[in-house]
Enzyme design. Structure first.
Site, short mmCIF file in Angstrom:
data_model
loop_
_atom_site.label_atom_id
_atom_site.label_comp_id
_atom_site.label_asym_id
_atom_site.label_seq_id
_atom_site.Cartn_x
_atom_site.Cartn_y
_atom_site.Cartn_z
N LYS A 1 -10.28 -1.04 10.59
CA LYS A 1 -10.40 -2.23 9.74
C LYS A 1 -10.80 -3.45 10.55
O LYS A 1 -11.00 -4.54 10.03
CB LYS A 1 -9.08 -2.49 9.00
N GLN B 1 -4.50 -5.13 6.78
CA GLN B 1 -5.53 -6.03 6.25
C GLN B 1 -5.55 -7.38 6.95
O GLN B 1 -6.51 -8.13 6.81
CB GLN B 1 -5.32 -6.25 4.74
N CYS C 1 -4.87 2.59 -3.54
CA CYS C 1 -3.61 3.12 -2.96
C CYS C 1 -2.49 2.10 -3.11
O CYS C 1 -1.66 1.92 -2.21
CB CYS C 1 -3.77 3.52 -1.50
N HIS D 1 0.87 -1.18 0.00
CA HIS D 1 0.00 0.00 0.00
C HIS D 1 0.91 1.23 0.00
O HIS D 1 2.03 1.17 0.51
CB HIS D 1 -0.85 -0.05 1.28
N ASP E 1 3.20 -4.74 7.96
CA ASP E 1 2.01 -3.90 7.81
C ASP E 1 0.80 -4.84 7.91
O ASP E 1 0.47 -5.57 6.98
CB ASP E 1 2.05 -3.19 6.45
#
Ligand code: 7TS
Length: 410
Positions: free
Chosen positions: A230, A207, A368, A127, A204
């Site tokens: 999220k 998600q 993104c 991202h 990261d």
């Protein structure tokens, strides 16, 4: 149609008031969870009750409300610690989200350490939040950004990953689950490979956090970043997990109230972890909402949620593959709850508009992740992403709406 045994999706849906909403007269089918998920009443009420009867600033007042608010904020931190299985609460830094967490590591960990010619290693499926902060710090220091390529299936080329790690590599920063492809990366393997060469790893987890049970100690990553919104929590709150030893050695990211022990014009001493990284009045209500979201997810069980979403993913993949002219972008063997696709005859933005008219909310665009679009030679994709409350029936509505769209455009 399919169904996951003993998973009460109906009662889960009843906890999410917005799912009863109609869009253009049609029942809302919310399939934009990768952008942001919806909120159960348990989260909404926790935030509401805080503002109605528990609100105050934290860490400063001796009065009752301030002490109660401080306790609630710190309880939320303890919930996060338990959820990600960090060793201690002061390894959990509240930030505004994944983006700020990564920027914090770039500026506070990487910037003081990087010298001309050093390397930061990321991947082609990141991202923008896990690209641009590194570009900025490379510009500031003369370091170089290296990128691990991805295969046509949307998987990391692990041989190249190994080749790209060397004595100049000062940090590996890799996405756990790709927001544009759905790929679940072998982060444990990556951490092991990097650590064998003494290279720290940031994951990261934006998600991954709502889909994959996490144990940061078992994973042994050095940093892990995620956002509250999220995982059914509020916006404007997120987490940076960092190993105590690393966080302790890092200078503050921002200066201000709460991050100091004492201030004078001769010199200032910084506060202990995690407060050293939480300058200013934080998002207190957001943290409390995130704590409630985590409790809610734990009550349902992340394992059960993951199994349900996996069923949805398999069903959606097989249903969408039956549609002529539809191509799925991202066919990794290990995927988490989302399907990115393009149609031969319809631009993704038109797909989004047509689906919206049917009450189906998906995201269209580059997500993104423009380098991913460039890699797959598409301007954009349409993306359906699943959450704990989605149903197999909603996938049928999605498929039907796509067929209708194709019919209108052909
Ligand atoms: N990393 C990944 C993998 C993401 O998917 C996102 C947000 C971020 C970082 C940034 O998170 P934030 O909460 O700090 O903004 N992804 C998306 C998306 O896919 N659609 O909207 C936001």
């Amino acid at each position: 149609m399919n169904n996951t045994a003993q998973y009460d999706v109906v009662s889960i849906r009843n906890d999410f008031p917005i799912l009863g909403k109609k869009i253009h007269g049609k029942p809302l089918v919310y399939l934009d969870n990768a952008a942001s998920s919806q909120h159960p009443v348990q989260v909404i009420n926790a935030v509401k009750e805080f503002y109605e009867s528990g609100y105050s600033n934290i860490h400063r007042g001796v009065h009752q409300l301030s002490q109660d608010a401080t306790r609630a904020y710190e309880n939320a931190r303890a919930s996060v610690r338990g959820f990600i299985k960090a060793d201690c609460v002061h390894e959990v830094v509240f930030t505004s989200g994944t983006t700020e967490s990564i920027n914090l590591v770039a500026q506070s960990y990487a910037r003081p350490l990087l010298k001309i010619g050093d390397e930061i290693l990321i991947t082609h499926m990141e991202h923008h939040s896990n690209i641009v902060p590194w570009q900025i710090v490379c510009e500031q220091t003369g370091a170089v950004l290296k990128v691990v390529p991805i295969s046509d299936a949307g998987e990391l080329e692990m041989d190249r990953f190994a080749e790209l790690m060397n004595e100049r590599t000062k940090l590996v920063s890799v996405v756990h689950v790709s927001n544009a492809l759905g790929t679940v990366n072998p982060v444990k393997k990556i951490v092991n490979m990097a650590h064998a060469q003494g290279i720290p790893v940031l994951v990261d987890g934006a998600q991954a956090i709502p889909h994959i049970p996490l144990d940061v100690q078992e994973l042994d990553c050095d940093f892990y970043a995620f956002s509250g919104h999220k995982i059914y929590g509020p916006t404007g709150i997120g987490v940076l997990y960092g190993k105590e030893k690393l966080l302790n050695a890092m200078p503050p990211y921002q200066g201000g109230g709460d991050m100091i022990l004492s201030v004078s014009f001769e010199g200032t001493t910084y506060n202990a972890l995690p407060y050293k990284f939480e300058a200013g009045t934080p998002n207190i209500a957001g943290a409390i909402g995130l704590g409630a979201a985590i409790e809610y997810v734990q009550k349902i069980g992340l394992g059960a949620i993951a199994a349900h979403e996996h069923g949805l993913l398999e069903y959606a993949t097989s249903e969408l593959k039956r549609i002529d002219g539809l191509r799925i972008i991202g066919e990794a063997e290990q995927k988490a709850g989302l399907v990115s696709f393009v149609l031969d005859c319809v631009h993704p933005h038109d797909i989004g508009t047509m689906l919206d008219a049917e009450g189906v909310a998906i995201r269209t665009g580059h997500h993104c992740a423009q380098p991913v679009m460039e890699r797959f030679k598409v301007p954009a994709t349409a993306r359906a992403s699943f959450g704990m409350y989605n149903t197999f029936g909603e996938i049928d509505v999605l498929s039907e709406a796509i067929r209708k769209t194709i019919g209108m455009f052909s």
